[in-house]
Write a protein that holds these residues in place. Structure first.
Motif, mmCIF file in Angstrom:
data_model
loop_
_atom_site.group_PDB
_atom_site.id
_atom_site.type_symbol
_atom_site.label_atom_id
_atom_site.label_comp_id
_atom_site.label_asym_id
_atom_site.label_seq_id
_atom_site.Cartn_x
_atom_site.Cartn_y
_atom_site.Cartn_z
ATOM 1 N N LYS A 15 16.183 78.160 -63.831
ATOM 2 C CA LYS A 15 16.112 77.667 -62.449
ATOM 3 C C LYS A 15 17.205 76.632 -62.256
ATOM 4 N N LYS A 16 17.272 75.684 -63.138
ATOM 5 C CA LYS A 16 18.422 74.790 -63.153
ATOM 6 C C LYS A 16 18.602 74.194 -64.534
ATOM 7 N N TYR A 17 19.821 73.862 -64.875
ATOM 8 C CA TYR A 17 20.055 73.216 -66.154
ATOM 9 C C TYR A 17 21.153 72.177 -66.021
ATOM 10 N N SER A 18 21.045 71.158 -66.862
ATOM 11 C CA SER A 18 21.988 70.049 -66.751
ATOM 12 C C SER A 18 22.139 69.362 -68.101
ATOM 13 N N SER A 19 23.240 68.609 -68.214
ATOM 14 C CA SER A 19 23.490 67.859 -69.434
ATOM 15 C C SER A 19 23.526 66.374 -69.106
ATOM 16 N N HIS A 20 22.757 65.597 -69.859
ATOM 17 C CA HIS A 20 22.878 64.142 -69.765
ATOM 18 C C HIS A 20 23.893 63.720 -70.814
ATOM 19 N N VAL A 21 24.953 63.083 -70.371
ATOM 20 C CA VAL A 21 26.022 62.743 -71.314
ATOM 21 C C VAL A 21 26.429 61.279 -71.195
ATOM 22 N N ASN A 22 26.989 60.748 -72.276
ATOM 23 C CA ASN A 22 27.709 59.482 -72.218
ATOM 24 C C ASN A 22 29.189 59.813 -72.170
ATOM 25 N N VAL A 23 29.909 59.149 -71.284
ATOM 26 C CA VAL A 23 31.331 59.436 -71.099
ATOM 27 C C VAL A 23 32.144 58.232 -71.554
ATOM 28 N N TYR A 24 33.144 58.460 -72.386
ATOM 29 C CA TYR A 24 34.025 57.385 -72.844
ATOM 30 C C TYR A 24 35.444 57.728 -72.464
ATOM 31 N N VAL A 25 36.107 56.830 -71.725
ATOM 32 C CA VAL A 25 37.489 57.062 -71.325
ATOM 33 C C VAL A 25 38.374 56.150 -72.165
ATOM 34 N N LYS A 26 39.587 56.643 -72.500
ATOM 35 C CA LYS A 26 40.491 55.876 -73.378
ATOM 36 C C LYS A 26 40.761 54.472 -72.864
ATOM 37 N N ASP A 27 40.811 54.300 -71.515
ATOM 38 C CA ASP A 27 41.103 52.963 -70.985
ATOM 39 C C ASP A 27 39.904 52.021 -71.081
ATOM 40 N N GLY A 28 38.837 52.443 -71.706
ATOM 41 C CA GLY A 28 37.727 51.528 -71.959
ATOM 42 C C GLY A 28 36.501 51.769 -71.109
ATOM 43 N N LYS A 29 36.630 52.618 -70.065
ATOM 44 C CA LYS A 29 35.473 52.877 -69.209
ATOM 45 C C LYS A 29 34.392 53.613 -70.009
ATOM 46 N N ASN A 30 33.153 53.299 -69.704
ATOM 47 C CA ASN A 30 32.044 53.921 -70.429
ATOM 48 C C ASN A 30 30.874 54.057 -69.470
ATOM 49 N N GLU A 31 30.430 55.261 -69.216
ATOM 50 C CA GLU A 31 29.270 55.411 -68.339
ATOM 51 C C GLU A 31 28.458 56.632 -68.748
ATOM 52 N N SER A 32 27.225 56.687 -68.249
ATOM 53 C CA SER A 32 26.429 57.883 -68.518
ATOM 54 C C SER A 32 26.364 58.710 -67.239
ATOM 55 N N ALA A 33 26.260 60.028 -67.395
ATOM 56 C CA ALA A 33 26.328 60.906 -66.231
ATOM 57 C C ALA A 33 25.472 62.138 -66.445
ATOM 58 N N VAL A 34 25.154 62.801 -65.338
ATOM 59 C CA VAL A 34 24.438 64.069 -65.404
ATOM 60 C C VAL A 34 25.370 65.145 -64.845
ATOM 61 N N ILE A 35 25.566 66.201 -65.617
ATOM 62 C CA ILE A 35 26.415 67.307 -65.166
ATOM 63 C C ILE A 35 25.505 68.499 -64.931
ATOM 64 N N GLU A 36 25.496 68.992 -63.681
ATOM 65 C CA GLU A 36 24.593 70.082 -63.343
ATOM 66 C C GLU A 36 25.363 71.189 -62.648
ATOM 67 N N VAL A 37 24.860 72.437 -62.744
ATOM 68 C CA VAL A 37 25.505 73.543 -62.050
ATOM 69 C C VAL A 37 25.559 73.229 -60.557
ATOM 70 N N ASN A 38 26.697 73.463 -59.942
ATOM 71 C CA ASN A 38 26.909 73.179 -58.524
ATOM 72 C C ASN A 38 27.035 71.692 -58.212
ATOM 73 N N LYS A 39 26.900 70.835 -59.241
ATOM 74 C CA LYS A 39 27.089 69.402 -59.016
ATOM 75 C C LYS A 39 28.039 68.849 -60.068
ATOM 76 N N PRO A 40 29.341 69.156 -59.931
ATOM 77 C CA PRO A 40 30.299 68.666 -60.920
ATOM 78 C C PRO A 40 30.395 67.140 -60.881
ATOM 79 N N TYR A 41 30.858 66.606 -62.005
ATOM 80 C CA TYR A 41 30.969 65.155 -62.144
ATOM 81 C C TYR A 41 32.451 64.821 -62.202
ATOM 82 N N LYS A 42 32.883 63.765 -61.486
ATOM 83 C CA LYS A 42 34.300 63.417 -61.425
ATOM 84 C C LYS A 42 34.603 62.220 -62.301
ATOM 85 N N VAL A 43 35.668 62.311 -63.096
ATOM 86 C CA VAL A 43 36.092 61.164 -63.882
ATOM 87 C C VAL A 43 37.608 61.222 -64.078
#
Lengths: 415, 267
Positions: free
Chosen positions: A330-358
């Motif tokens: 029905k729906k599926y998603s990934s809970h992830v921690n995101v680390y960017v080289k410039d030091g940014k760090n956040e958690s995000a949910v990536i779901e079908v039809n709901k892309p995450y921007k970084v």
């Protein structure tokens, strides 16, 4: 309308190649372009690769400057007049149409696995010479026709300009931008930090962004009951009740059987002689069903099973059985921690039809390990960068307004 | 509960009203006849609208996933187009054609009952799903109507009784239909970027949708340039519709189909 119609008087018999050129000359020229395209394809025998920055910027600039020069300095040259005329446009559209028919009908390498390359480029139309030339011719006629309507500017032409300029912008940016398009996939396993991505060809490349999968979540629909032929393993799909989503208490008829669902467990495991509600990994749905017909009256547990628990079906005859199909997502998603080289760090949910921007990338939920279904420990994400997208969207939005204009224009014409 | 079991009631009601509407035309003209025709055609359409609405709310998802469900939408939209063109321009034969087509769609649905399936894959759960599909079906219905006008025009042309009103009507239908076709294509592109990562991937169905678009683009340009060349325009329009039909029915069977995301589900 005025300019076109003045050129449109039924002239006395005109010699071929006598100006102004019309449909005949246009047809011959576009046929010539088609031949040239195939000759080039046969002699080079390559598939053309999209070029990235800065070469695509250079090509785009040269093309637009060429159109502007043709328009502003040779506006009245019979060739330029012809290039922006309807016959040239129609022949250019036809040329693209021919290539698109080939692409839409024959198996393409980028779409049907195992397609072999061929001499004429029929299996890779998208990157073959005839298609590149058709697009070039198309954009040239489109660009010149658009410029002609834009200078001098008249407000009555706004609908024409939105449609034509919008298409020109979207198509040009789409073609040139394909060289800068980056689409990679990343395989994320639970609690592992991943810095590397895979290209379409399977090469590993390092990324400036890392992902750590905290959890993969999936909701499913209730599974369906179906009648299967156990000799061929085929499911019967014909008829209103052929595939019936399980609901506790539901009863229905299919063929000569009266089927009733007495009990339904969403998460269960097989132990001893039946299925029992559990709350652990690998649990599978199970149902207790009652089946009656002229020759039988029985009650049984059935389940689609999972990697951790066994499946069961109810055999009705030597050929037929009632089976439970694997539940659909029905729906599926990934809970992830995101680390960017410039030091940014956040958690995000990536779901079908709901892309995450970084950081200029768009991240999509792509797939998971289907063998494990909702218990998958793997989540595959796709990470996309397309710097030309805003320009393409600009063209698309112009065309959207242009389409609304067409709808009202069609409605408004009096009969 | 499977809402499709009520389909035959609503379909028979619609068929009944549309049949009355067609039979009424055989009776000699009276002053109130136009109004009666419109009334019965609308009552039939209303029956299908109510069924579609109810099916939607029972399914809990837009009924736009299976071929049977799309046929339902044609049975809603075609009569509406027929009614509006009749109301506006008094084309009885176009009204009859659209009602006749809608009847055929209903009968096909009756003979091939759809399975009742609430499942909808995650990629289709998008705000773009409904506008993309509805706009497309509506445009196909309009373009189908325009093609019938063109065939009718060709027949009239070859029998020497052609009047220019046929192409004018076809032109109106094509402009509106083409506008909606463009919207459908562009909505699809915007949706694809959100769901599949790119706005245009040359999926075979996409390629054929573009082909359809190009076909009508040729008609619009040909017609614009030489409005007096009736035969060429009529033939182009008929040919464009052949491409549309291939796009709608044919793509699943072509060698290129592969793993198209657009194949209609049978279940």
């Amino acid at each position: 309308m005025g300019i076109q119609n003045s050129e449109n008087r039924q002239s006395t018999k005109k010699q071929l190649w006598q100006y102004p050129w019309d449909y005949k000359e246009s047809a011959i020229i576009s046929f010539g372009l088609l031949i040239v395209g195939y000759l080039l394809q046969i002699t080079t025998r390559t598939s053309i690769k999209a070029v990235g920055a800065p070469i695509n910027y250079f090509i785009g600039a040269v093309f637009i400057i060429m159109l502007l020069l043709l328009h502003f300095f040779y506006r009245n040259h019979p060739w330029v007049k012809w290039l922006r005329s309807v016959p040239a446009s129609v022949s250019a559209i036809t040329l693209v149409l021919i290539q698109a028919i080939l692409m839409g009908t024959l198996p393409q390498q980028n779409f049907v696995e195992g397609t072999k390359p061929d001499l004429f480029g029929f299996s890779f139309v998208l990157s073959s010479w005839p298609f590149i030339i058709a697009q070039f011719y198309f954009l040239t006629t489109l660009g010149l026709a658009t410029l002609n309507r834009m200078t001098p500017w008249q407000w009555k032409n706004w609908g024409f300009v939105l449609n034509h300029l919008g298409l020109f912008i979207a198509m040009t940016a789409g073609i040139l931008g394909s060289g800068d398009l980056k689409r990679y996939t990343m395989d994320l396993y639970e609690n592992q930090l991943v810095w590397g991505a895979k290209t379409e060809k399977g090469n590993q490349i390092p990324m400036p962004i890392a992902f750590e999968l905290k959890s993969f979540d999936m909701e499913t629909f209730a599974p369906k009951l179906a009648l299967a032929d156990i000799t061929t393993n085929n499911i019967q799909t014909k008829g209103v009740n052929a595939l019936r989503m399980i609901e506790k208490g539901d009863h229905y008829d299919y063929k000569n059987y009266k089927i009733k669902i007495l009990d339904y467990l969403e998460n269960s495991k097989f132990t001893g002689n039946g299925y029992f509600q559990v709350n652990e990994e690998g649990a599978a749905p199970a149902a207790r069903i009652e089946v009656k017909s002229a020759t039988m009256d029985t009650i049984a547990w059935i389940s689609c099973g999972s990697f951790a628990t066994q499946y069961s079906y109810l055999q009705l005859s030597e050929k037929e059985a009632i089976v439970m199909l694997q539940p659909e997502a029905k729906k599926y998603s990934s809970h992830v921690n995101v680390y960017v080289k410039d030091g940014k760090n956040e958690s995000a949910v990536i779901e079908v039809n709901k892309p995450y921007k970084v950081n200029g990338w768009k991240v999509y939920q792509l797939s998971y390990d289907e063998k494990f279904g909702k218990w998958s420990k793997l989540s595959v994400i796709e990470i996309v960068s397309d710097p030309w997208l805003p320009i393409v969207y600009c063209g698309i939005f112009m065309m959207l307004v242009g389409a609304v204009y067409l709808i009202f224009k069609g409605k408004g014409t009096a009969l | 509960m499977n809402y499709w079991i009520y389909f035959s009631n609503y379909a028979l009601t619609a068929l009944f009203f549309w049949l009355i509407c067609m039979l009424l035309q055989l009776i000699k003209s009276t002053r109130t006849k136009t109004l009666l025709l419109l009334l019965f055609a609308s009552l039939g359409a209303l029956s299908m609208i109510i069924f579609t609405y109810n099916l939607w709310s029972h399914l809990g998802r837009p009924p736009m996933r299976t071929l049977g469900e799309t046929r339902l939408w044609y049975a809603v939209f075609l009569p509406i187009i027929g009614i509006v063109t009749y109301f506006r321009w008094k084309y009885k034969w176009l009204l009859n054609y659209s009602l006749g087509m809608a009847c055929i769609f209903l009968i096909i649905n009756y003979l091939n009952p759809d399975t009742y399936n609430k499942a909808l894959m995650p990629a289709l759960q998008s705000i773009w799903f409904v506008p993309h599909v509805l706009v497309y079906i509506f445009s196909y219905a309009l373009l189908a109507a325009s093609s019938i006008v063109s065939c009718y025009g060709l027949y009239k042309f070859y029998t020497g009784t052609y009047k220019d009103t046929a192409l004018q009507l076809a032109n109106n239908l094509v402009y509106v239909g083409f506008g909606f076709l463009s919207l459908g294509l562009l909505f699809g592109a915007l949706w694809a970027k959100e769901a599949w990562g790119h706005y245009w991937t040359w999926d075979p169905k996409e390629t054929w949708a573009m082909l359809t678009w190009l076909g009508y683009l040729i008609y619009i340009h040909v017609r614009y340039r030489y409005p007096a060349k009736v035969e060429v325009a009529l033939i182009t329009l008929t040919a464009a519709f052949v491409i549309l039909l291939l796009c709608w029915f044919g793509v699943n069977y072509m060698p290129s189909a592969g793993q198209s995301v657009h194949t209609y589900s049978n279940t």
